[in-house]
Design an enzyme around this catalytic site. Structure first.
Site, PDB file in Angstrom:
ATOM      1  CB  SER A  83      -7.577   3.533   3.940  1.00  0.00           C
ATOM      2  OG  SER A  83      -6.695   2.851   4.806  1.00  0.00           O
ATOM      3  CB  SER A  85      -7.971   0.652   6.787  1.00  0.00           C
ATOM      4  OG  SER A  85      -8.529   1.921   7.001  1.00  0.00           O
ATOM      5  CE  LYS A 103      -3.834   1.772   2.903  1.00  0.00           C
ATOM      6  NZ  LYS A 103      -4.586   1.463   4.150  1.00  0.00           N
TER       7      LYS A 103
END
Length: 479
Positions: A160, A184, A85
């Site tokens: 997220s 997330s 990420k």
């Protein structure tokens, strides 16, 4: 060389990939090439990976094969294609956190979670999308644009770690790194049909070498690093590597992956309580299926009422927003988009941030909530809960005023509370719902005792063994 009768290599799980590379039936280079080809085929439609690392991935895969041929023992994740990420440092790459103003923040070194994956033999093929500041339950930003859910545009990809969830389920790598401060990892798992475990406080070492200041105390206590996979068995494979210690995280808990064996059958507390939010029939059916799967696997499932809920979540919301307002408002004002700033105004209206003495009191109250759960978990080492009361929302639902924000995030009480108390919590799909807007995976949550992620993953595996993984259904739909 790979067996010509094998299915497309990108379909292999991390467990299958690593095993085949270890015994010589597959090379890391072939696995990497297959993952990159899949990324080229499907990522233009999904926008899940926002930085391809094809060149360095192929170079690393070749080096791994050469080292193995020379006699170096393969790692547990040997040759497994993974994604990282963009809010975590990877040496030589920008840690943008979905923010245009952070494009020039190039990481001087790998974060511990990246170093641990590489040490285990993984091959990083790309970096995945996140919303601005990684602070939404949906994934869109002005820098990279929107990530789409591979099931279709009727469902948000979550946030997220939405890029990671969409990528791994679409077949772009067998593992996707993500992190979780309020849901997330679990939002993208549930919305894309993946499997995850949010580790507990201190379990996976965390640090960004590019950071200019330390995070707030609540952010440190609530945010954790982890992974998303298509198979619960892949979590069992990857997590022991992820929890390897790193001295840059002084509060890392150096415990082995598997804790002491508990008396069997393990008791599982089962609740449907959604605290005033209506429980959708499909979510109820998913909970029933998960409970039946656990019972069939030998768990003792009992209906019970867990403590401290929903106060643990609501106090946690307001406390984290208080810390965020105090420490990050200036950064948000300088770099946030109008949509992001409007979202935070709505957060603050619905959950007024604790400030001053109230914030300190809320942080102290966290211990009482965690103690109540610790006592409850003496009888019930695991708890089966809803994750969300309703099937997941459409893209940008959280931007549609108070009603949208409450549906997308405010109702996620079972998610947020586990971060506030620092407890491990996993998510696994337990049903594929045929809804008017389109098919949708429905996930359930398993909460475990502190530092017993191993028990959570065992339970996820038991549910998956009865119900089956979600990826084959998705791939049939994708064509």
């Amino acid at each position: 060389m790979p067996d010509p009768m094998l299915p497309d290599l990108w379909r292999l799980s991390a467990t299958e990939t690593a095993a085949m590379i270890r015994d010589g039936r597959l090379t890391a280079l072939a696995a990497t090439e297959a993952a990159l080809a899949r990324m080229e085929a499907v990522n233009p439609q999904l926008n899940a990976v926002v930085e391809s690392l094809a060149e360095e991935a192929l170079e690393r895969a070749g080096a791994l094969d050469a080292a193995q041929a020379a006699g170096k023992p393969p790692g547990p994740l040997q040759g497994v294609p993974v994604t990282i990420k963009v809010n975590v440092d990877q040496a030589g790459h920008a840690t943008t956190n979905g923010v245009a103003g952070y494009r020039e923040i190039v990481a001087p070194d790998d974060a511990p979670v990246v170093a641990n994956l590489l040490r285990a033999g993984a091959v990083v093929i790309g970096r995945t999308n996140t919303p601005e500041f990684s602070f939404r339950a949906d994934t869109d930003n002005p820098l990279y644009g929107r990530t789409r859910n591979p099931w279709g545009d009727h469902i948000s990809p979550g946030g997220s770690s939405g890029g990671a969830g969409a990528a791994v389920m679409a077949g772009i790598g067998a593992l996707g790194h993500g992190n979780d401060i309020g849901g997330s990892l679990r939002f993208p798992a549930a919305e894309n049909g993946a499997v995850t475990v949010k580790p507990g406080l201190g379990r996976v070492p965390a640090y960004n070498p590019s950071q200019k200041a330390e995070r707030g105390m609540l952010a440190q206590a609530m945010s954790v690093q982890g992974g998303l996979a298509r198979s619960a068995a892949d979590l069992a494979l990857a997590m022991p590597a992820l929890i390897a210690p790193d001295p840059r995280d002084p509060f890392h808990v150096p415990l082995p992956w598997a804790g002491p064996r508990l008396e069997r059958p393990l008791r599982v507390a089962f609740t449907r309580d959604c605290f005033g939010f209506a429980l959708h029939p499909e979510v109820s059916a998913a909970l029933d299926a998960a409970a039946q799967a656990l019972s069939a696997a030998g768990y003792e499932v009992e209906e019970a009422t867990p403590p401290a809920m929903p106060d643990a979540a609501r106090v946690g919301y307001r406390a984290l927003l208080g810390e965020t307002k105090a420490l990050l408002s200036g950064e948000f004002a300088r770099h946030g988009s109008p949509a992001f700033l409007a979202l935070f105004e709505e957060y603050f209206r619905q959950y007024p941030p604790f400030e001053g003495a109230e914030l300190l009191s809320a942080m102290a109250q966290r211990t009482a909530f965690a103690r109540d759960w610790a006592l409850f978990q003496e009888r019930y080492p695991l708890t089966l809960t809803p994750f969300m009361a309703q099937p997941f929302f459409a893209p940008d639902r959280d931007l549609e005023g108070a009603e949208g924000m409450i549906e997308a995030l405010g109702s996620a009480l079972w998610s947020f509370a586990m971060n506030f108390m620092g407890l491990p919590a996993g998510n696994v799909p337990a049903r594929l719902a045929d809804l008017p807007q389109g098919p949708q995976p429905i996930g359930v949550q398993i909460v475990g005792r502190r530092w017993r992620e191993d028990l959570v993953v065992e339970a996820l595996m038991a549910i998956e063994a009865q119900i089956g993984p979600m990826a084959p259904h998705l791939w049939a739909r994708m064509g």
